[in-house]
Design an enzyme around this catalytic site. Structure first.
Site, PDB file in Angstrom:
ATOM      1  N   GLU A   1      -4.364 -52.263  46.299  1.00 28.13           N
ATOM      2  CA  GLU A   1      -4.712 -52.581  47.678  1.00 28.13           C
ATOM      3  C   GLU A   1      -4.154 -51.535  48.616  1.00 28.13           C
ATOM      4  O   GLU A   1      -3.167 -50.878  48.314  1.00 28.13           O
ATOM      5  CB  GLU A   1      -4.055 -53.887  48.105  1.00 28.13           C
ATOM      6  CG  GLU A   1      -4.281 -55.026  47.207  1.00 28.13           C
ATOM      7  CD  GLU A   1      -3.288 -56.110  47.552  1.00 28.13           C
ATOM      8  OE1 GLU A   1      -3.662 -56.977  48.356  1.00 28.13           O
ATOM      9  OE2 GLU A   1      -2.171 -56.104  47.040  1.00 28.13           O
TER      10      GLU A   1
ATOM     11  N   ASP B   1      -2.192 -56.529  42.256  1.00 30.06           N
ATOM     12  CA  ASP B   1      -2.016 -57.210  43.541  1.00 30.06           C
ATOM     13  C   ASP B   1      -0.539 -57.193  43.890  1.00 30.06           C
ATOM     14  O   ASP B   1       0.310 -57.452  43.039  1.00 30.06           O
ATOM     15  CB  ASP B   1      -2.490 -58.664  43.423  1.00 30.06           C
ATOM     16  CG  ASP B   1      -2.310 -59.431  44.720  1.00 30.06           C
ATOM     17  OD1 ASP B   1      -2.829 -58.970  45.750  1.00 30.06           O
ATOM     18  OD2 ASP B   1      -1.647 -60.479  44.697  1.00 30.06           O
TER      19      ASP B   1
ATOM     20  N   ASP C   1      -2.371 -65.247  42.716  1.00 30.68           N
ATOM     21  CA  ASP C   1      -2.169 -63.794  42.643  1.00 30.68           C
ATOM     22  C   ASP C   1      -2.944 -63.142  41.501  1.00 30.68           C
ATOM     23  O   ASP C   1      -3.449 -62.030  41.641  1.00 30.68           O
ATOM     24  CB  ASP C   1      -0.675 -63.475  42.531  1.00 30.68           C
ATOM     25  CG  ASP C   1       0.087 -63.918  43.774  1.00 30.68           C
ATOM     26  OD1 ASP C   1      -0.523 -63.947  44.858  1.00 30.68           O
ATOM     27  OD2 ASP C   1       1.282 -64.237  43.660  1.00 30.68           O
TER      28      ASP C   1
END
Ligand code: ZN
Length: 377
Positions: A277, A183, A359
């Site tokens: 991502e 992340d 996170d």
């Protein structure tokens, strides 16, 4: 798999070699600009460009007219022409803007020369380059593979570098049967699904603070010169500070690059499937939050390193859809808690009561989603 790989080293040319490098850069620029002029004229008249081979034939003539062109590496001049032809080709394919004239004032000055008949080779701590002969360089690692070309650069701080492009065979790395989610952190550079947080400060803050300070000093010097009516080019204090800032920039860049190399190699070595991502959404979010988007630049550099290393070493990168709500789902039970503002750093799931670090939870969701889409495909 055969891949292209670049090695970059600091060069330590002698005074004569420095002069010859400067001449070669100058001649390469002259050739580039001269043919660009012709190319532009032809394009305006006919809507078409010239060809590399026609220019190449003219280059031979040009050398009779401007004999000083003969003093430098002839392959460098050919390469300069090739670069022009290539960028015109890309322009015609709408892949980039029309090539522009090169200026003496460009930040980085360089020329490229191609390998033929071992004219580029490495012998101990010296590199053999056409016309220059043996040049001392800081050999920080062995160059493996077949040398294709070398680019000699002089950067704004006055240092010399050589980039050697090689073709080399890479073997896939051993499979580890492990997957990981990453992340893009808001306070950290990256947060991994195994719980690791990669601190932004590791490679930025200290040096950047210094850089900011020195940059402010540079603006002050510029103002001082202006007030005294001195042209910046002749303002010694300004020029000195400018070199200092350039050196600092370089150090920040090198440190960051080094850090990103190590991190990406570590991840590729230890995992087979790497889930990340899509850059865009978070990138925008961050830009909004942080005036300076330096971490975004690092993030995209990091992703591209992961991507090419995955290709080299037989690993897989899975990109998660930008709409996937990675920070809204409980990674324990799958309950979707809904949107959370950026201030919320940790939260408790209302269903299973698991307490989450924002996170780490997001990276675990990215991993689960990545693995799911990977095996679906
Ligand atoms: Zn839950």
């Amino acid at each position: 798999m055969l891949i292209h790989k670049a090695y970059k080293f600091r060069l330590y040319p002698s005074k004569e070699q420095e002069t010859l490098i400067a001449k070669t850069i100058g001649c390469s620029r002259f050739v580039f600009n001269r043919f660009l002029g012709q190319w532009n004229d032809t394009y305006q008249k006919t809507g078409k460009g010239l060809t590399y081979s026609s220019c190449s034939a003219q280059l031979t003539q040009l050398k009779k007219e401007f004999v000083w062109l003969k003093e430098v590496d002839s392959i460098a001049l050919q390469s300069s022409l090739k670069k022009l032809a290539d960028s015109y080709t890309r322009f015609f394919k709408n892949q980039n803007k029309a090539p522009r004239f090169k200026s003496k004032k460009n930040q980085v000055q360089s020329y490229t020369t191609k390998e033929t008949n071992h004219n580029i080779a490495i012998a101990d701590n010296k590199i053999k380059l056409p016309k220059l002969g043996l040049v001392k360089f800081a050999k920080s690692r062995e160059v493996e593979g077949r040398i294709l070309n070398a680019t000699v650069r002089r950067n704004p701080s006055g240092k010399f570098f050589v980039s050697i492009l090689v073709e080399t065979d890479v073997q896939p790395l051993k499979k580890t049967e492990s997957s990981i989610g990453i992340d893009l952190g808001i306070t950290d550079f990256a947060v991994l699904s195994d719980g690791r947080k990669i601190d932004n400060n590791k490679f930025t803050s200290k040096m950047e603070k210094k850089l900011k300070r020195e940059q402010r000093k540079l603006s002050r010097r510029a103002l001082q010169a202006k007030n005294k009516g001195i042209h910046l080019f002749d303002a010694q204090n300004y020029q000195k500070q400018k070199r200092k800032v350039a050196r600092l920039h370089e150090r920040v860049r090198n440190q960051r690059d080094d850090f990103l190399h190590k991190l990406s190699t570590d991840i590729i070595k230890n995992h087979d499937v790497i889930c990340i991502e899509d850059l865009n959404t978070k990138g925008m979010l961050r830009n909004h939050k942080l005036a300076k988007s330096i971490s975004d630049v690092s993030w995209s550099a990091f992703v591209s390193k992961l991507e090419y290393k995955a290709k080299w070493y037989g690993k897989t990168i899975v990109k998660i859809s930008r709409w996937f709500p990675s920070s809204q789902i409980c990674s324990e039970c799958g309950h979707q808690e809904g949107k959370k503002s950026l201030e919320i750093r940790d939260w408790t799931c209302s269903i299973c009561h698991k307490h989450h670090d924002r996170d780490i939870n997001a990276s675990q969701n990215i991993l689960a989603e990545g693995v799911r889409t990977f095996y679906l495909a």
